[in-house]
Enzyme design. Structure first.
Site, short mmCIF file in Angstrom:
data_model
loop_
_atom_site.label_atom_id
_atom_site.label_comp_id
_atom_site.label_asym_id
_atom_site.label_seq_id
_atom_site.Cartn_x
_atom_site.Cartn_y
_atom_site.Cartn_z
N GLY A 28 0.84 -1.19 0.00
CA GLY A 28 0.00 0.00 0.00
C GLY A 28 0.87 1.22 0.00
O GLY A 28 2.06 1.16 0.28
N GLY A 30 0.61 5.55 1.03
CA GLY A 30 -0.16 6.69 1.52
C GLY A 30 0.49 7.96 1.00
O GLY A 30 1.31 7.93 0.08
N GLY A 31 0.14 9.06 1.65
CA GLY A 31 0.67 10.34 1.22
C GLY A 31 2.17 10.42 1.46
O GLY A 31 2.87 11.20 0.83
N PHE A 32 2.68 9.60 2.33
CA PHE A 32 4.04 9.79 2.79
C PHE A 32 4.99 8.65 2.39
O PHE A 32 6.15 8.87 2.10
CB PHE A 32 4.00 9.90 4.32
CG PHE A 32 5.16 10.61 4.89
CD1 PHE A 32 5.56 11.86 4.39
CD2 PHE A 32 5.88 10.05 5.93
CE1 PHE A 32 6.64 12.51 4.93
CE2 PHE A 32 6.97 10.71 6.47
CZ PHE A 32 7.35 11.94 5.97
N GLY A 33 4.47 7.47 2.40
CA GLY A 33 5.37 6.35 2.13
C GLY A 33 4.74 5.26 1.30
O GLY A 33 3.52 5.22 1.11
N VAL A 35 4.69 1.08 1.11
CA VAL A 35 5.05 -0.08 1.93
C VAL A 35 5.13 -1.31 1.02
O VAL A 35 4.20 -1.62 0.29
CB VAL A 35 4.04 -0.30 3.07
CG1 VAL A 35 4.49 -1.45 3.95
CG2 VAL A 35 3.89 0.98 3.89
N LYS A 50 8.75 0.20 4.79
CA LYS A 50 8.16 1.48 4.37
C LYS A 50 9.30 2.40 3.94
O LYS A 50 10.29 2.57 4.65
CB LYS A 50 7.38 2.09 5.54
CG LYS A 50 6.66 3.37 5.19
CD LYS A 50 5.67 3.72 6.29
CE LYS A 50 5.09 5.10 6.11
NZ LYS A 50 4.11 5.42 7.13
N ASP A 152 -4.12 10.12 13.71
CA ASP A 152 -4.49 9.80 12.33
C ASP A 152 -5.17 8.42 12.28
O ASP A 152 -4.90 7.60 11.41
CB ASP A 152 -3.24 9.80 11.44
CG ASP A 152 -3.60 9.86 9.96
OD1 ASP A 152 -4.77 10.18 9.65
OD2 ASP A 152 -2.72 9.55 9.13
N1 LIG Z 1 3.05 -3.64 8.36
C1 LIG Z 1 2.22 -3.66 7.32
N2 LIG Z 1 1.73 -4.84 6.89
C2 LIG Z 1 0.87 -4.87 5.84
N3 LIG Z 1 0.45 -3.77 5.19
C3 LIG Z 1 0.90 -2.56 5.59
C4 LIG Z 1 1.79 -2.46 6.67
N4 LIG Z 1 2.06 -1.15 6.86
C5 LIG Z 1 1.36 -0.49 5.92
N5 LIG Z 1 0.66 -1.31 5.16
C6 LIG Z 1 -0.21 -0.94 4.02
O1 LIG Z 1 0.33 0.20 3.42
C7 LIG Z 1 -0.59 1.31 3.47
C8 LIG Z 1 0.17 2.62 3.65
O2 LIG Z 1 0.88 2.62 4.87
P1 LIG Z 1 1.01 3.91 5.79
O3 LIG Z 1 -0.32 4.35 6.25
O4 LIG Z 1 2.02 3.64 6.83
O5 LIG Z 1 1.55 4.97 4.73
P2 LIG Z 1 1.53 6.54 4.85
O6 LIG Z 1 2.16 7.09 3.62
O7 LIG Z 1 2.14 6.93 6.15
O8 LIG Z 1 -0.01 6.86 4.88
P3 LIG Z 1 -0.68 8.29 5.20
O9 LIG Z 1 -1.22 8.77 3.89
O10 LIG Z 1 -1.76 7.93 6.17
O11 LIG Z 1 0.37 9.12 5.75
C9 LIG Z 1 -1.53 0.97 4.60
O12 LIG Z 1 -2.81 1.58 4.42
C10 LIG Z 1 -1.59 -0.54 4.52
O13 LIG Z 1 -2.52 -0.94 3.53
#
Ligand SMILES: Nc1ncnc2c1ncn2[C@@H]1O[C@H](COP(=O)(O)OP(=O)(O)OP(=O)(O)O)[C@@H](O)[C@H]1O
Length: 736
Positions: A28, A30-33, A35, A50, A152
């Site tokens: 997945g 998100g806006g920041f990272g 994974v 991530k 969040d």
């Molecule tokens: N440990 C994990 N195991 C399985 N899937 C994960 C894991 N960590 C993250 N993901 C998947 O990756 C997606 C993005 O992760 P995360 O929310 O940490 O990113 P982000 O860029 O910080 O998001 P945001 O936009 O909320 O800042 C999650 O919604 C989830 O679907």
């Protein structure tokens, strides 16, 4: 690529392997990272990595957020907070790049993915909600205990992991988390708008209660399938409207006229039972308070009230009872001293079925012990068949013709399938169609289980019944054989007796003969018992045929209905199509409700027909059970009559034997008397072909006794012969 000292192997088009580590798939972003899942082909280890997506436009704030996430995560240790892992050395980054964040891998995806499934369009199942709420509440309380606000909390930041066949929910993404110093309030604006507490949205000061708002919003969505307050209204208008809610309001929707309608209750449909629904409404009233200070319900013994309330809600054991006749699900919280009698009393109050007419059945067909605690009716909610079935003893001959009505929105579109609705309204109406079709499948399965329980209970009663009936038949045959034996032996005795009288060997008034005659005739009366046994036997044989037929019913073989399941699937597919299309061009077929209405109508018609058949079948089961209970007292009476007939027979037999011995004594006395006085000889034969003349005058009394002994032997031998001449093969042995 990420490594300084690693061995990289690349084969063909496949992704390179770095010291056994191979990139598997993107989990997945998100806006920041982003994974990504990495797997080690040699050790089978898996790790979610991530990587910051904004490396190129990295600001100090970004850098700070990233480091904070890594830092906070490394310090935390809780089963419902994602845990940090060591980044495999082979994957480590270059010096000028941000470090990677390695986490445990959760294979179940995130909660958003779960909520997006069409079958969850009206919320998750009760047990899933309970597990999720317990896990996330535990994580939030843990973070707050560590003075960390998540800020969040949203479905995308809750991931699912399968641990020992149980789904465990975990909080991820601590990138926005804020450490809260004692007494401090934060004013920076972060988070995702739709789950954001109002004070965060208005950039006001806030505390950890912002997480309560987000958590409450997530839970509301998990229960209903949609967010609580005007989910499709843009933020500014949203704020203006929702701030007017009363503290206890937990949802707001636009009514037909476009006016905002608040509600303190969870609206239909949800899959919560009514007991939990009431508790969740109260809990959500604490979590969705506009005022941040009173949100969460304040402190109770130093602990936020919302967590104590959740504990008591989730630890509560709830007894679920299906009133089969009405297909209504009753639920009662189980307290420690709740007895079966109390449970049955509350059922009586609610259903008007008097306690003594309640036939409660577990799925096994066994009845709970009325003298024990009601806890025996509690079944672990993780088990599939978690319902106790309530029947009325004797049943009812009425077959219901009306079943669960269509939800209001569904009624509207069925009545008027061609009138277009605004997209969110259409989605809601269609979601209710999916819920309705799924509900019919579940109801049908549950009712089939109720018929299975009823059938098993009938078979249990029947096996006791058959045992008793066989005992009755065997014992009656045995009794008749004994009577026959008694009468034959009696006739023989009487013939010999008469013989001896006519020979003048015995002097008697004939009283004894009359007595024997009478006792022989008395025995004929027991023939009536045998006739009654035969009648009952015939009745039970007819009943057994009916029971075998019931067992052959198709309801006994399957608990599925293909048409209902097909319609459920069709409705889900249509909903999914509608959701994805968003009324895109080329999807004209989804512009009105006809395809969905066709599925719903077919579902209703199939359900009505099948449930009528099922209730007809249940009526037959109930009537068989009733018939068993009707015949049973007759069988019990017969068994009692047989045993008193046996006693009577033994009594008669003993009496007659005593009478024979009495005769022996009499004759013996005479011999002694005559023997000692040297008078004429007396010879007695009361049995067999002994002739009076064959006995000689015996002076020696020892010799007389010897002869009497011989006579006795002969009598016993004759009895034996008679016994052997009877046709024992035709006499079944009695049950031991
Ligand atoms: N440990 C994990 N195991 C399985 N899937 C994960 C894991 N960590 C993250 N993901 C998947 O990756 C997606 C993005 O992760 P995360 O929310 O940490 O990113 P982000 O860029 O910080 O998001 P945001 O936009 O909320 O800042 C999650 O919604 C989830 O679907």
């Amino acid at each position: 690529m990420y490594t300084r000292n690693s061995t990289m192997i690349q084969q063909g088009n496949t992704k390179p392997t770095v010291d056994g580590w191979k990139e598997d798939k993107t989990l997945g972003s998100g806006g920041f990272g982003t994974v990504v899942l990495w797997k080690n082909e040699e050790t089978n280890e898996a790790v979610a990595i991530k990587r910051c997506r904004v490396q190129n436009e990295m600001t100090d704030k970004h850098r700070q957020r990233w480091s904070l996430e890594v830092d906070i995560m490394k310090r935390l240790d809780h089963p419902n907070v994602i845990s940090a892992r060591e980044v495999p050395p082979a994957l480590d980054v270059k010096e000028n790049e941000l470090p990677l964040l390695a986490m445990e891998y959760c294979s179940g995806g995130d909660l958003r993915k779960v909520l997006n499934k069409p079958e969850n369009c009206c919320g998750l199942k009760e047990y899933a909600i309970q597990c999720l709420v317990a896990d996330i509440a535990s994580a939030v309380e843990y973070l707050h205990g560590k003075r960390i606000i998540h800020r969040d909390l949203k479905p995308e930041n809750i991931v699912l992991s399968l641990i020992e066949e149980k789904i465990v929910y975990k909080l991820i993404d601590l990138g926005y988390a804020k450490e809260l110093d004692q007494g401090s309030v934060c004013t920076s604006f972060v988070g995702t708008l739709q789950y954001l507490a109002p004070e965060l949205f208005a950039s006001q000061k806030y505390t950890c209660t912002v997480d309560y708002w987000s958590f409450g919003t997530v839970v509301f969505e998990c229960i209903t399938g949609y967010r609580p307050f005007l989910p499709s209204t843009p933020p500014v208008a949203w704020h203006k409207e929702v701030c007017q809610k009363s503290p206890e309001d937990i949802s707001a929707i636009h009514d037909i006229n476009g006016d905002v309608k608040f509600s303190k209750k969870l609206l239909y449909p949800t899959s919560l039972c009514r007991t939990l629904q009431v508790y969740f409404e109260k809990w959500l009233q604490f979590m969705l308070r506009w005022d941040p200070k009173s949100r969460g319900g304040g402190l109770l013994d130093g602990r936020p009230r919302c967590f104590s309330l959740l504990d008591s809600m989730l630890n509560m054991k709830i007894i679920h009872i299906l009133n089969v006749a009405t297909n209504q699900l009753l639920s009662y919280p189980l307290t420690e001293e709740f007895s079966m009698q109390q449970l049955m009393k509350v059922i009586e109050q609610e259903t008007s079925i008097p306690v003594k007419e309640q036939d409660l059945l577990l799925a096994s067909g066994a009845s709970p012990d009325p003298k024990q605690s009601a806890a025996q009716c509690w079944i672990n909610p993780s088990d599939e068949d978690w319902v106790v079935f309530l029947f009325k003893k004797g049943g009812s001959s009425e077959i219901p013709t009306k079943f669960k009505p269509l939800p209001t929105r569904v009624q509207h579109i069925v009545r008027d399938p061609t009138t277009l609705l605004p997209h969110p309204e259409q989605k809601k109406a269609w979601a209710e169609c999916v819920f309705f079709c799924a509900e019919q499948v579940v109801d049908y399965k549950r009712l089939i289980l109720s018929q299975r329980a009823a059938m098993l209970s009938l078979l249990r009663t029947n096996s006791d019944f058959i045992r008793l009936k066989s005992k009755m038949v065997n014992e009656s045959d045995y009794m008749m054989a004994k009577i026959k034996f008694f009468q034959q032996s009696l006739r023989h005795d009487m013939a010999c007796y008469k013989d001896q009288l006519s020979n003048g060997n015995l002097t008697d008034s004939g009283e004894l003969y009359q007595k024997w005659l009478q006792s022989g005739e008395d025995m004929n009366e027991y023939g009536a018992i045998k006739e009654e046994c035969n009648r009952l036997d015939q009745q039970s044989t007819a009943l057994q045929t009916k029971i075998v037929e019931l067992q052959r019913s198709p309801f006994a073989r399957t608990n599925r209905n293909n048409v209902l399941e097909d319609m459920e699937k069709t409705s889900r597919d249509l909903y999914q199509e509608l959701r994805q299309s968003g009324r895109a061009p080329g999807r004209e077929n989804l512009r009105d409700h006809r395809p969905m209405v066709t599925a719903v109508v077919k579902c209703v018609m199939t359900r009505d027909k099948n449930l009528q058949d099922l209730y007809r079948h249940l009526v037959k089961i109930a009537s068989c059970k009733q018939e068993l209970y009707k015949i049973l007292p007759g069988i019990e009476r017969c068994c009692r009559d047989i045993s008193s007939a046996n006693e009577q027979l033994i009594k008669c037999q003993k009496r007659r034997q005593s009478e024979i011995w009495q005769l022996f004594r009499m004759v013996g006395g005479e011999i002694n008397r005559h023997g000692s006085s040297g008078q004429a000889s007396i010879s007695v034969s009361i049995y067999g072909n002994e002739s009076l003349e064959s006995l000689q005058v015996v002076e020696d009394s020892k010799e007389t006794h010897k002869k009497l002994g011989q006579m006795l032997q002969d009598v016993l031998q004759a009895q034996n012969d008679l016994t052997l001449n009877l046709d024992w093969d035709s006499i079944p042995l009695a049950d031991t």
